[in-house]
Design an enzyme around this catalytic site. Structure first.
Site, PDB file in Angstrom:
ATOM      1  N   ASP A 101       4.346  -5.158   3.046  1.00 26.53           N
ATOM      2  CA  ASP A 101       3.853  -4.096   3.919  1.00 26.53           C
ATOM      3  C   ASP A 101       4.781  -4.025   5.122  1.00 26.53           C
ATOM      4  OD1 ASP A 101       2.502  -2.305   5.485  1.00 26.53           O
ATOM      5  OD2 ASP A 101       0.550  -3.260   5.304  1.00 26.53           O
ATOM      6  N   HIS A 109       2.040   4.834  12.197  1.00 28.60           N
ATOM      7  CA  HIS A 109       0.811   5.622  12.348  1.00 28.60           C
ATOM      8  C   HIS A 109       0.989   6.813  13.279  1.00 28.60           C
ATOM      9  CE1 HIS A 109      -1.191   1.489  11.466  1.00 28.60           C
ATOM     10  NE2 HIS A 109      -0.770   2.071  10.361  1.00 28.60           N
ATOM     11  N   HIS A 115       0.822  -1.212   0.000  1.00 24.91           N
ATOM     12  CA  HIS A 115       0.000   0.000   0.000  1.00 24.91           C
ATOM     13  C   HIS A 115       0.856   1.263   0.000  1.00 24.91           C
ATOM     14  CE1 HIS A 115       0.223   1.347   4.294  1.00 24.91           C
ATOM     15  NE2 HIS A 115       0.437   0.071   4.543  1.00 24.91           N
ATOM     16  N   GLU A 122      -5.341   1.685   2.071  1.00 23.26           N
ATOM     17  CA  GLU A 122      -5.251   0.448   2.862  1.00 23.26           C
ATOM     18  C   GLU A 122      -5.564   0.699   4.326  1.00 23.26           C
ATOM     19  OE1 GLU A 122      -2.844  -2.381   5.498  1.00 23.26           O
ATOM     20  OE2 GLU A 122      -2.749  -0.204   5.272  1.00 23.26           O
ATOM     21  N   GLU A 123      -5.124   1.863   4.826  1.00 19.39           N
ATOM     22  CA  GLU A 123      -5.197   2.130   6.252  1.00 19.39           C
ATOM     23  C   GLU A 123      -6.614   2.362   6.765  1.00 19.39           C
ATOM     24  OE1 GLU A 123      -2.796   1.669   8.106  1.00 19.39           O
ATOM     25  OE2 GLU A 123      -0.887   2.240   7.200  1.00 19.39           O
ATOM     26  N   ASP A 164       5.877   2.274   7.231  1.00 17.64           N
ATOM     27  CA  ASP A 164       4.516   1.847   6.868  1.00 17.64           C
ATOM     28  C   ASP A 164       3.863   2.862   5.931  1.00 17.64           C
ATOM     29  OD1 ASP A 164       2.106   0.520   6.842  1.00 17.64           O
ATOM     30  OD2 ASP A 164       1.497   1.160   8.838  1.00 17.64           O
TER      31      ASP A 164
END
Length: 384
Positions: free
Chosen positions: A278, A354, A195, A250-251, A216
């Site tokens: 990923d 994140h 992603h 994706e998230e 990420d």
């Protein structure tokens, strides 16, 4: 990796519109009240989808994230409906991998040496320089276009390669790159994906919050681009068609990969194998490749472990996400064979994803090179 966390035990708890008050100010200002009240069909991967408001989903995710627990979900809202049972054409695409011999040793002996960590480093640096790559943001669109331009530049002298923007109902497109097969199995497809979006969990995504997403998942995108570069530069001509994909959104529920996998299944496209990258450069559990055993195909996983033993010579182990943690789950759900090699065990994963702290300084690109080698071997061996 997907971490808008929904916990199975909390599915029974549906919050009223008062849950809006629990959302961070960033989320309240980014999503309007109508969006927050909209009902979303959420499935953690066990097939028991539940309707809840976006506000409820975000609040549950916030609570789980604060508790240190990990989870994920499919957002099925508005997705193209496909049969939950594998279609016969999909079943007939399955490879026989149990006794498959390695056939690309001569090619790979030279090609593997052409992989360069500095190229991976540069791509991660460039993608992490965007304030965020959120699927609704201008920078999410710009970063996707940068990725597409990188593919186009690498492939500019190959007439058998196309680079397309796969448009969705949100702003950020996915990128789909096709290297056409030349043999009798050219209608069969091998997919490498990861992603392209990033998110700051503390605000559930916004235009203003910093989400560099170095690990990420700039690392996964960089891995895919470097594998693609070596295949192109070495003038590799596959028998099967090879496709390279970077997925949008994706998230927030595996949205981009669901859109693509469902459309491929509906079109009865013969995808014979999918590998998902990923997060590939954080050695949180020592220098090893960790294969996820849920939402993946055991036979393809075993074959990928043999590829690692043969060509990469790195240690490997297994673990499980326990939820639909990344885009491989979208392909698995659609009935295709998928494998998910990951950078660490779940217990040893990067705790800064994140957040604004997901920066390049924590990454080990020698560790990341294992994934590029595995990806190159995967595409070369399964293309023939």
């Amino acid at each position: 990796m997907k971490q808008f966390t929904i916990i199975l035990s909390t599915f029974a708890v549906l919050f009223s519109t008062s849950s809006f008050a629990h959302l961070p100010g960033e989320a309240q200002s980014f999503f309007n009240w109508q969006e927050l009240a909209e009902q979303h069909l959420i499935d953690t991967g066990n097939g028991n989808a539940k309707w809840m408001s976006l506000a409820d989903a975000l609040h549950l995710g916030e609570l789980a994230h604060k508790s240190g627990r990990c989870g994920g979900f499919f957002d099925l809202t508005g997705m193209q409906k496909v049969s939950s049972a594998p279609l016969m054409p999909v079943e007939s695409f399955r490879l026989s991998l149990g006794d498959r011999e390695m056939s690309q040793q001569v090619y790979l002996q030279e090609a593997l040496s052409q992989l360069e960590t500095q190229n991976i480093f540069k791509t991660v640096t460039d993608l992490a320089a965007f304030r965020n790559r959120f699927y609704k943001s201008d920078t999410g669109v710009k970063s996707a276009n940068l990725i597409a331009d990188r593919f186009r530049e690498i492939a500019k002298n190959r007439s058998d390669i196309t680079v397309e923007l796969f448009k969705h109902k949100w702003a950020q497109p996915s990128i789909v790159v096709t290297m056409k097969g030349t043999g009798p199995k050219a209608d069969e497809i091998v997919v490498m994906g990861g992603h392209e979006d990033s998110i700051n969990q503390s605000a559930f995504g916004s235009l203003s919050m910093n989400a560099p997403g170095a690990d990420d998942n700039a690392t996964g995108v960089a891995t895919i681009l470097e594998v693609f570069r070596v295949l192109v530069d070495s003038n590799f001509k596959p028998n099967r068609t090879l496709m390279f994909m970077t997925y949008a959104a994706e998230e927030v529920g595996l949205l981009g990969s669901q859109d693509i996998a469902n459309s491929f299944k509906s079109a009865k496209k013969a995808v014979v194998a999918v590998v998902q990258f990923d997060m590939t450069s954080f050695a949180g559990a020592g220098d090893q490749v960790v294969f996820m055993t849920d939402f993946t195909n055991p036979e393809l996983t075993n074959f990928s472990q043999k590829l690692l033993d043969t060509y990469v010579k790195a240690k490997w182990s297994t673990d499980h996400c326990g939820y639909a943690c990344s885009d491989h789950a979208s392909w698995h759900k659609a009935g295709y064979m998928a494998v998910m090699p990951f950078e660490a065990t779940m217990a040893g994963d990067n705790k800064d994803i994140h957040t604004a702290r997901d920066l390049i300084g924590k990454l080990d690109f020698q560790h990341g090179l294992h994934f590029a080698k595995l990806g190159l071997a995967f595409m070369a061996e399964l293309s023939q």
